[in-house]
Structure formats: C-alpha cells, structure tokens
Design an enzyme around this catalytic site. Structure first.
Site, PDB file in Angstrom:
ATOM      1  N   ASN A  57     105.617 -39.228  25.531  1.00 14.33           N
ATOM      2  CA  ASN A  57     105.361 -40.761  26.071  1.00 14.33           C
ATOM      3  C   ASN A  57     106.383 -41.602  25.922  1.00 14.33           C
ATOM      4  O   ASN A  57     106.418 -42.585  26.395  1.00 14.33           O
ATOM      5  CB  ASN A  57     103.833 -40.939  25.790  1.00 14.33           C
ATOM      6  CG  ASN A  57     102.812 -40.317  26.584  1.00 14.33           C
ATOM      7  OD1 ASN A  57     101.764 -40.166  26.210  1.00 14.33           O
ATOM      8  ND2 ASN A  57     102.949 -39.714  27.785  1.00 14.33           N
ATOM      9  N   ASP A  68      93.810 -38.761  31.349  1.00 13.12           N
ATOM     10  CA  ASP A  68      95.105 -38.723  32.152  1.00 13.12           C
ATOM     11  C   ASP A  68      94.788 -39.334  33.606  1.00 13.12           C
ATOM     12  O   ASP A  68      93.397 -39.265  33.822  1.00 13.12           O
ATOM     13  CB  ASP A  68      95.631 -37.399  32.148  1.00 13.12           C
ATOM     14  CG  ASP A  68      97.063 -37.376  32.735  1.00 13.12           C
ATOM     15  OD1 ASP A  68      97.539 -38.404  32.789  1.00 13.12           O
ATOM     16  OD2 ASP A  68      97.428 -36.429  33.149  1.00 13.12           O
TER      17      ASP A  68
HETATM   18  C1  IPE Z   1      99.037 -36.531  28.296  1.00 18.50           C
HETATM   19  O1  IPE Z   1      99.211 -37.372  29.515  1.00 18.50           O
HETATM   20  C2  IPE Z   1      99.281 -37.506  27.081  1.00 18.50           C
HETATM   21  C3  IPE Z   1      98.130 -38.356  26.883  1.00 18.50           C
HETATM   22  C4  IPE Z   1      97.190 -38.372  27.884  1.00 18.50           C
HETATM   23  C5  IPE Z   1      98.117 -39.432  26.018  1.00 18.50           C
HETATM   24  P1  IPE Z   1     100.582 -37.183  30.195  1.00 18.50           P
HETATM   25  O2  IPE Z   1     100.511 -37.678  31.375  1.00 18.50           O
HETATM   26  O3  IPE Z   1     101.648 -37.803  29.273  1.00 18.50           O
HETATM   27  O4  IPE Z   1     101.051 -35.542  30.744  1.00 18.50           O
HETATM   28  P2  IPE Z   1     102.045 -35.092  31.434  1.00 18.50           P
HETATM   29  O5  IPE Z   1     103.477 -35.682  31.467  1.00 18.50           O
HETATM   30  O6  IPE Z   1     101.266 -35.129  32.680  1.00 18.50           O
HETATM   31  O7  IPE Z   1     102.108 -33.459  30.900  1.00 18.50           O
HETATM   32  C1  IPE Z   2      97.391 -41.468  30.786  1.00 16.91           C
HETATM   33  O1  IPE Z   2      97.661 -41.856  32.126  1.00 16.91           O
HETATM   34  C2  IPE Z   2      97.771 -42.435  29.837  1.00 16.91           C
HETATM   35  C3  IPE Z   2      98.870 -41.864  29.002  1.00 16.91           C
HETATM   36  C4  IPE Z   2      99.506 -40.986  29.143  1.00 16.91           C
HETATM   37  C5  IPE Z   2      99.216 -42.885  28.059  1.00 16.91           C
HETATM   38  P1  IPE Z   2      99.156 -41.660  32.792  1.00 16.91           P
HETATM   39  O2  IPE Z   2      99.629 -43.087  32.643  1.00 16.91           O
HETATM   40  O3  IPE Z   2      99.689 -40.412  32.478  1.00 16.91           O
HETATM   41  O4  IPE Z   2      98.526 -41.775  34.269  1.00 16.91           O
HETATM   42  P2  IPE Z   2      99.422 -40.812  35.595  1.00 16.91           P
HETATM   43  O5  IPE Z   2      99.283 -39.392  34.852  1.00 16.91           O
HETATM   44  O6  IPE Z   2     100.731 -41.250  35.791  1.00 16.91           O
HETATM   45  O7  IPE Z   2      98.455 -41.059  36.714  1.00 16.91           O
HETATM   46 MG    MG Z   3      99.720 -38.713  33.249  1.00 13.48          MG
END
Ligand code: IPE
Ligand code: IPE
Ligand code: MG
Length: 245
Positions: free
Chosen positions: A74, A26
């Site tokens: 997502n 993340d």
């Molecule tokens: C969790 O991250 C899913 C992945 C890393 C693929 P998110 O960024 O989607 O989680 P939330 O929305 O902050 O809980």
């Molecule tokens: C993790 O990074 C990748 C996925 C969840 C697919 P994010 O895209 O969630 O990055 P943040 O949380 O917005 O920084």
């Molecule tokens: Mg995220």
C-alpha cells in the site's frame, strides 16, 4: 438488534465460534466512488465498520480478530492517501481505547513498525501498554504487514540466531512459527475478504494453510454484524478435514 441479526444469531452454534477470524478489509475506495465521494470518505466510513465489528466480535466470543489495515504494497499509493490512512489508527485508538480497555480487549500489532510514522507508533505503543494485561479478545492490527516480508525476516532472524549460536533447536515448523509476527497466536480458522476480490494480497500466507475462506461482494464500509454472522454460519456448515478422511 435487528430481526435479521437475531435470526442469524439463533442459527449459530455458540460453542463453535471460530477462535481466530482474520479480515481483509477491502473496498473503501469503490464504496466512496459509487457515492461520488473522495476515497478518504470510504476510509473514514471503514473505520466506523472497524468500531462496530470489533465490538460485535468480542461480544460474540471470538478470541482473536486480525484486521488487515495497511499492506507493505500500500506504500505504492499516492502520498495524500498514505497520509490519510496513517492518521486512522491514531484516531481509532484515541476514541476507542477506553472502550477496548473496558471490554478487556488486548491490542496487538503485526507488521514492521520501523516504517510507520512516529505518531502511529506512539498510538500503537500506548494501545499495547494500556491493554497488555487484558485477557479477552486479542485485536490484532496488521499495519505495514506483508507475508513475504514476514517470512524473509523470520529466515534472516534464524540465520542470525544460528550465527550467534542461539538457535533454539532444529529448524522445523514450530521453530519457524515462533519467528513470525503471529508467534503465540493460533492460525486463523476463518478468513473474510470483502469487496468481491478473490485473492490474498500477501496476507498471512503461512498462517492460512488450513483456514476456511469466505468472500463477499459487500464493500468494507457496508460490512455489518449480520454479514459476520452469515460468514460464521457458513463456517459452521463446513467440514474441516486437515488432510484426514
Ligand atoms: C489488501 O487490499 C490490503 C488491505 C486490505 C490492507 P488492497 O486493496 O491493497 O489489495 P489489492 O491491491 O486489490 O490486491
Ligand atoms: C481497503 O480499501 C483499505 C486499504 C487497502 C488500506 P481500498 O482503499 O483498497 O478500496 P478499493 O479496493 O480501492 O475499493
Ligand atoms: Mg482495495
């Protein structure tokens, strides 16, 4: 190898490496934002981290590495970002598959493939085929994965099997586990989540029952082997009691 890396390596007991490490990757978006870059630049850099961490994990002797790459939630992101994220598994596998084959890594998928775009499914299928006979680290990609969906689908499959008179014994933990995407895999010993969020976000809710949790503020694109060694070191200092005294 940096000094810091070799120092951390020496602190680690090579005989007690966690067998199954799961990671919630993340912070790609925030990493990019801090640099004034589009979110896609964070995801691109995130793939570089995946490359590095997969290589390092297999050298370290981790048996199963599960990476949360795309959740069932997502799909709520803007279409352009979903499309970008969906182009990454192909890219990664296209450039990295020969290396994975050479390193004896076996690729696996957890999640519902039904909603994945055709090119992603094709790339994953090739990955599964080309590495199916490998006996080294299992590299488990969680793609279109949601733990509640997984549990509901398992329940549905058991009901259906029962209807057809094909349920293999009483419904207990072992039988239930055999209907999950992770059937045949050990539960994670260690869960790592990057980016300073302290939640599971619908990841492996059943499987994490007794997993040691490790959180870091580091964004995924900045996560490196030293951070992984620090997590493993922390893991090795803990006493896992599993309810016993
Ligand atoms: C969790 O991250 C899913 C992945 C890393 C693929 P998110 O960024 O989607 O989680 P939330 O929305 O902050 O809980
Ligand atoms: C993790 O990074 C990748 C996925 C969840 C697919 P994010 O895209 O969630 O990055 P943040 O949380 O917005 O920084
Ligand atoms: Mg995220």
């Amino acid at each position: 190898m940096s000094t810091s890396e070799s120092e951390w390596r020496q602190k680690i007991d090579p005989d007690r490496i966690p067998g199954h490490v799961a990671m919630i990757m993340d912070g790609n978006g925030r990493w990019a934002k801090e640099r004034g870059l589009p979110r896609s630049a964070g995801h691109r850099q995130g793939v570089e981290t995946v490359r590095q961490i997969v290589r390092f994990s297999s050298e370290l002797g981790i048996k199963v590495l599960t990476l949360f790459a795309f959740s069932t939630e997502n799909w709520r992101r803007p279409a352009w970002e979903i499309n970008f994220l969906m182009s990454l598994p192909e890219q990664y596998l296209h450039s990295e598959l020969p290396e994975l084959v050479k390193k004896n890594v076996r690729v696996k998928l957890i999640g519902d493939p039904a909603r994945l775009p055709e090119p992603v499914r094709r790339a994953i299928d090739k990955g599964l085929r080309d590495t199916g006979g490998n006996t080294g680290m299992t590299l488990n990609f969680a793609l279109n994965y949601g733990s509640r969906m997984e549990i509901v689908q398992a329940a549905q499959a058991m009901v259906e099997a029962d209807r057809q008179g094909k349920l293999r014994g009483p419904v207990n933990e072992a039988l239930f586990t055999s209907y999950l995407y992770t059937a045949g895999l050990p539960d994670p010993d260690l869960l790592i989540r990057t980016s300073g969020e302290y939640r599971l976000s619908n990841f492996l809710l059943w499987q994490l029952a007794y997993t040691e949790l490790w959180f870091t503020d580091v964004y995924w694109p900045d996560f490196n082997p030293v951070h992984l060694l620090q997590a493993v070191y922390d893991f090795q200092q803990r006493e896992r009691r599993f309810g016993k005294v």
